[in-house]
Design an enzyme around this catalytic site. Sequence first.
Site, mmCIF file in Angstrom:
data_model
loop_
_atom_site.group_PDB
_atom_site.id
_atom_site.type_symbol
_atom_site.label_atom_id
_atom_site.label_comp_id
_atom_site.label_asym_id
_atom_site.label_seq_id
_atom_site.Cartn_x
_atom_site.Cartn_y
_atom_site.Cartn_z
ATOM 1 N N ILE A 129 0.834 -1.206 0.000
ATOM 2 C CA ILE A 129 0.000 0.000 0.000
ATOM 3 C C ILE A 129 0.867 1.254 0.000
ATOM 4 O O ILE A 129 0.587 2.224 -0.706
ATOM 5 C CB ILE A 129 -0.937 0.012 1.224
ATOM 6 C CG1 ILE A 129 -1.923 -1.165 1.160
ATOM 7 C CG2 ILE A 129 -1.709 1.332 1.301
ATOM 8 C CD1 ILE A 129 -2.736 -1.336 2.430
ATOM 9 N N ASN A 177 1.818 4.066 7.940
ATOM 10 C CA ASN A 177 1.351 2.926 7.157
ATOM 11 C C ASN A 177 2.070 1.627 7.516
ATOM 12 O O ASN A 177 1.518 0.547 7.316
ATOM 13 C CB ASN A 177 1.572 3.233 5.671
ATOM 14 C CG ASN A 177 1.431 2.015 4.795
ATOM 15 O OD1 ASN A 177 0.338 1.490 4.601
ATOM 16 N ND2 ASN A 177 2.546 1.537 4.255
ATOM 17 N N TYR A 197 -3.943 -9.418 16.307
ATOM 18 C CA TYR A 197 -3.844 -8.386 15.272
ATOM 19 C C TYR A 197 -5.059 -7.457 15.332
ATOM 20 O O TYR A 197 -4.919 -6.221 15.290
ATOM 21 C CB TYR A 197 -3.751 -9.051 13.901
ATOM 22 C CG TYR A 197 -3.697 -8.089 12.739
ATOM 23 C CD1 TYR A 197 -2.529 -7.388 12.454
ATOM 24 C CD2 TYR A 197 -4.819 -7.875 11.927
ATOM 25 C CE1 TYR A 197 -2.467 -6.502 11.379
ATOM 26 C CE2 TYR A 197 -4.762 -6.993 10.856
ATOM 27 C CZ TYR A 197 -3.592 -6.320 10.592
ATOM 28 O OH TYR A 197 -3.539 -5.437 9.534
ATOM 29 N N VAL A 214 -5.841 -6.980 1.682
ATOM 30 C CA VAL A 214 -5.128 -6.432 0.528
ATOM 31 C C VAL A 214 -4.106 -7.461 0.041
ATOM 32 O O VAL A 214 -3.361 -8.032 0.843
ATOM 33 C CB VAL A 214 -4.424 -5.105 0.886
ATOM 34 C CG1 VAL A 214 -3.812 -4.476 -0.360
ATOM 35 C CG2 VAL A 214 -5.413 -4.145 1.546
ATOM 36 N N THR A 229 -1.031 -8.252 -0.834
ATOM 37 C CA THR A 229 0.367 -7.817 -0.816
ATOM 38 C C THR A 229 1.210 -8.894 -0.134
ATOM 39 O O THR A 229 0.691 -9.906 0.347
ATOM 40 C CB THR A 229 0.536 -6.503 -0.024
ATOM 41 O OG1 THR A 229 0.253 -6.764 1.371
ATOM 42 C CG2 THR A 229 -0.401 -5.425 -0.534
#
Length: 293
Positions: free
Chosen positions: A18, A91, A156, A189, A191
């Site tokens: 991101i 981020n 998390y 996402v 990634t």
Amino acid sequence: MQSLKGKKIVLTGGAGGIGRCAAEKFAEAGAVLILTDINKRVLDETASGLRKKYKAAVHVKAVNVADRREVEAFARWAVRKFKGIDILINNAGIGASGELIETSLETWKRLMDINFWGPLYHVYAFLPGMIRRGHGHIVNVASGQAFFRLPTWGAYATVKLAIGAFSEILRYEVRKLNIDVTTLYPFMVNTGFYKRIESETFLQKISMRMLPYYSMSPEKVGEILFEAVRTKKGVEMVSLLNTLAKVSRVIPKMTDVIGLAAISLLGKKPSDLRAGVRGKEKGAGSKARRRAA
């Protein structure tokens, strides 16, 4: 809607995912980027690509966001070199999955150090300068897990829920000082973030393998982050699924349905959990005997 041309932006976790995709949008808009990451080699590659493609002003620093002294030293350098920072984007982050009974205190500490204390170190390092200058914008990247709170992702979700709460409250407290705060809640996402997640059960492995088919692309989320900054949006839910998850928490029994479904599909068998606990107890006992010897 603010113009980002010439704005000085600190973006953590800027080497990939991101962060890298958002950096592309900011570079294209003419911002001055100060990217940080713990991986200096990949960070340099990202900066080189942005300079070549957009003729952008991109500066990099290898920073461990979990190290308070390192963050504060970086902030002093950035403020001195650029005469103040306009936008701070927190981020950088890591993930961890597993049932709470198996989540070690070391894992909890690492999650807290990077996903919670990391953003706080940056906010407290850069916010005083924003207050003195009379303007600024802070972005904190939380997670849709703050609303789903799925079993097997408990640690998390807890930490991301905490940083989301901090960020949303901060927004109201500093707006009177002409400082904006955006809280971003990405859905899953696609990634490298999830490649580091250890899947133990069969369905966990299947869910990770199917990730590209139900997750969002980092390019899309990077664009959403960019637009949230440009429009000074207070809370960006990113995905309709996150909004539905948030709403579901006020629907009677819905959280039970989601939680029981998640633990049934992703959780371990009781026998496996008991075996794991016994194994850890034996390991701890062996270590204690060795120390005593």
